[in-house]
Design an enzyme around this catalytic site. Structure first.
Site, mmCIF file in Angstrom:
data_model
loop_
_atom_site.group_PDB
_atom_site.id
_atom_site.type_symbol
_atom_site.label_atom_id
_atom_site.label_comp_id
_atom_site.label_asym_id
_atom_site.label_seq_id
_atom_site.Cartn_x
_atom_site.Cartn_y
_atom_site.Cartn_z
ATOM 1 C CD GLU A 169 -2.928 -0.981 2.291
ATOM 2 O OE1 GLU A 169 -3.843 -0.501 2.050
ATOM 3 O OE2 GLU A 169 -2.658 -1.673 3.415
ATOM 4 C CD GLU B 198 -3.406 -6.753 3.421
ATOM 5 O OE1 GLU B 198 -2.698 -7.679 2.633
ATOM 6 O OE2 GLU B 198 -2.970 -5.869 3.380
HETATM 7 C C1 1HE Z 1 6.823 -8.966 11.994
HETATM 8 C C2 1HE Z 1 5.980 -8.652 10.549
HETATM 9 C C3 1HE Z 1 4.757 -8.102 10.660
HETATM 10 C C4 1HE Z 1 8.080 -9.888 10.434
HETATM 11 N N1 1HE Z 1 4.466 -7.652 11.996
HETATM 12 N N2 1HE Z 1 6.228 -8.357 12.908
HETATM 13 N N3 1HE Z 1 2.377 -8.633 6.773
HETATM 14 C C5 1HE Z 1 2.391 -9.922 6.628
HETATM 15 O O1 1HE Z 1 1.548 -10.801 6.991
HETATM 16 C C6 1HE Z 1 3.772 -10.325 6.355
HETATM 17 C C7 1HE Z 1 4.494 -11.035 7.679
HETATM 18 N N4 1HE Z 1 5.781 -11.365 7.512
HETATM 19 C C8 1HE Z 1 6.389 -12.191 6.760
HETATM 20 O O2 1HE Z 1 5.895 -12.980 5.985
HETATM 21 C C9 1HE Z 1 7.843 -12.522 6.992
HETATM 22 O O3 1HE Z 1 8.375 -11.943 8.218
HETATM 23 C C10 1HE Z 1 8.723 -11.642 5.678
HETATM 24 C C11 1HE Z 1 8.366 -12.535 4.434
HETATM 25 C C12 1HE Z 1 8.184 -10.262 5.452
HETATM 26 C C13 1HE Z 1 10.071 -11.770 6.042
HETATM 27 O O4 1HE Z 1 10.518 -13.089 6.388
HETATM 28 P P1 1HE Z 1 12.066 -13.376 7.248
HETATM 29 O O5 1HE Z 1 12.120 -14.826 7.257
HETATM 30 O O6 1HE Z 1 12.988 -12.686 6.409
HETATM 31 O O7 1HE Z 1 11.627 -12.808 8.786
HETATM 32 P P2 1HE Z 1 10.928 -13.373 9.922
HETATM 33 O O8 1HE Z 1 11.875 -14.097 10.717
HETATM 34 O O9 1HE Z 1 9.617 -13.829 9.448
HETATM 35 O O10 1HE Z 1 10.512 -11.933 10.923
HETATM 36 C C14 1HE Z 1 11.718 -11.317 11.625
HETATM 37 C C15 1HE Z 1 10.966 -10.693 12.673
HETATM 38 O O11 1HE Z 1 10.367 -9.600 12.255
HETATM 39 C C16 1HE Z 1 10.254 -11.663 13.554
HETATM 40 O O12 1HE Z 1 10.180 -11.340 14.741
HETATM 41 P P3 1HE Z 1 11.210 -11.878 15.940
HETATM 42 O O13 1HE Z 1 10.845 -11.179 17.241
HETATM 43 O O14 1HE Z 1 10.919 -13.283 15.845
HETATM 44 O O15 1HE Z 1 12.476 -11.789 15.442
HETATM 45 C C17 1HE Z 1 8.794 -11.359 12.867
HETATM 46 O O16 1HE Z 1 7.686 -11.855 13.704
HETATM 47 C C18 1HE Z 1 8.830 -9.920 12.697
HETATM 48 N N5 1HE Z 1 7.919 -9.646 11.679
HETATM 49 N N6 1HE Z 1 7.159 -9.340 9.827
HETATM 50 C C19 1HE Z 1 5.292 -7.667 13.100
HETATM 51 N N7 1HE Z 1 4.043 -7.680 9.467
HETATM 52 C C20 1HE Z 1 -3.095 -0.884 7.128
HETATM 53 S S1 1HE Z 1 -3.327 -2.222 7.188
HETATM 54 C C21 1HE Z 1 -2.046 -3.284 6.103
HETATM 55 C C22 1HE Z 1 -2.456 -4.745 6.614
HETATM 56 C C23 1HE Z 1 -1.263 -5.488 6.352
HETATM 57 O O17 1HE Z 1 -0.237 -5.067 6.148
HETATM 58 S S2 1HE Z 1 -1.318 -7.223 6.483
HETATM 59 C C24 1HE Z 1 0.102 -7.849 6.245
HETATM 60 C C25 1HE Z 1 1.015 -8.021 7.393
#
Ligand code: 1HE
Length: 257
Positions: free
Chosen positions: A111, A131
């Site tokens: 977005e 989402e």
């Molecule tokens: C997060 C987030 C997040 C990572 N919120 N903490 N977005 C999503 O559904 C995407 C979610 N994220 C992923 O699918 C993956 O993290 C990635 C593909 C982006 C990257 O993968 P990777 O293997 O490099 O990293 P990771 O191990 O998954 O994440 C590293 C850390 O970042 C980890 O935290 P930690 O404390 O365990 O180290 C994750 O939890 C954290 N992290 N993404 C919170 N999104 C205005 S409305 C919009 C609505 C949306 O955007 S919905 C889509 C949300």
């Protein structure tokens, strides 16, 4: 200027804004979306183009999902409106914004990218709207901006099936404006920003602020506004000087790149 979770730097007339929460893949918390708004609202005079980048391997993982669990309906409404306000400052701020995309450009990250004027994707970039699988909906203006870029049907498919598009596929469907090799996105975005910064400011203003409005008008109103904008732009001394430069053979010709 210093901001939490955003690096800000000036290189001449180009501002570089870099999301700087790499440990969380630049997920956008309430604090970060407010900071983004503040950065664009307080852009120094003289900035003529902006490069928006993300630190680490991913441009942006979207909404910070850890903040979502406790929010009720009313708070969710205001949260979405906050995103709208922040991304309005990106799209309709003081200068064109070129996004340098790599890794995840997902959910709210997509977005945000859609609010930018040009998207340079390196080969590692991928686009997705997770989402649907998270049980939520877009809330950062994606329902308005993305169908204008890729069409309603593609957005429906992305949201229903969780389909991911590569940077290369993104070029075909209208998400990647430019496609470059891995690690070359920032340099290309900066090069484009410097070129854009050299345009007449009034032309850049018209392209950013007037063109998208004309695109949503009824044709007869659009023709009238186009004519008014054309008249204002050509009357500007900057336009006169540039036209003289061309006619007196000081300005470059149009060439094939
Ligand atoms: C997060 C987030 C997040 C990572 N919120 N903490 N977005 C999503 O559904 C995407 C979610 N994220 C992923 O699918 C993956 O993290 C990635 C593909 C982006 C990257 O993968 P990777 O293997 O490099 O990293 P990771 O191990 O998954 O994440 C590293 C850390 O970042 C980890 O935290 P930690 O404390 O365990 O180290 C994750 O939890 C954290 N992290 N993404 C919170 N999104 C205005 S409305 C919009 C609505 C949306 O955007 S919905 C889509 C949300």
């Amino acid at each position: 200027m210093t901001f939490p979770d955003i690096h800000f730097e000036l290189q001449g007339a180009v501002a570089i804004v870099r999301l700087a929460r790499p440990a969380k893949r630049n997920a956008i918390s309430d604090g970060l979306i407010r900071t983004l708004r503040d950065v664009f609202e307080s852009m120094p005079d003289g900035v003529r183009a902006v490069v928006l980048d993300g630190e680490g391997d991913h441009f942006c993982a979207g909404l910070d999902l850890s903040e979502l669990t406790e929010r009720d309906a009313g708070a969710g409404l205001h949260h979405s409106r906050m995103w709208h306000a922040a991304l309005e400052t990106v799209q309709f701020g003081p200068a064109p914004v070129i996004a340098a995309l790599h890794g995840a450009v997902v959910g709210g990250g997509l977005e945000l990218a859609a609010a930018c004027h040009i998207r340079v994707a390196d080969d590692t970039a991928f686009y997705s709207l997770p989402e649907g699988s998270r049980g939520i909906f877009v809330g950062g203006g994606g329902a308005v901006r993305l169908p204008r870029l890729i069409g309603v049907a593609r957005m429906v498919d992305m949201m229903l099936t969780g389909r991911t598009y590569s940077a290369e596929e993104g070029q075909t469907i209208g998400l990647s404006t430019y496609l470059v090799e891995p690690d070359k996105g920032f340099a290309r975005a900066l090069e484009l920003a410097e070129r854009i910064a050299g345009n007449a400011p009034l032309t850049n203003y018209a392209v950013m602020h007037v063109l998208p409005r004309i695109a949503t008008m009824a044709p007869q109103a659009g023709f009238a506004v186009e004519a008014l904008m054309a008249a204002i732009a050509q009357a500007d001394p900057e336009a006169k000087a540039r036209l003289r430069d061309f006619l007196e053979k000081r300005a470059p010709k149009v060439t094939r790149d």
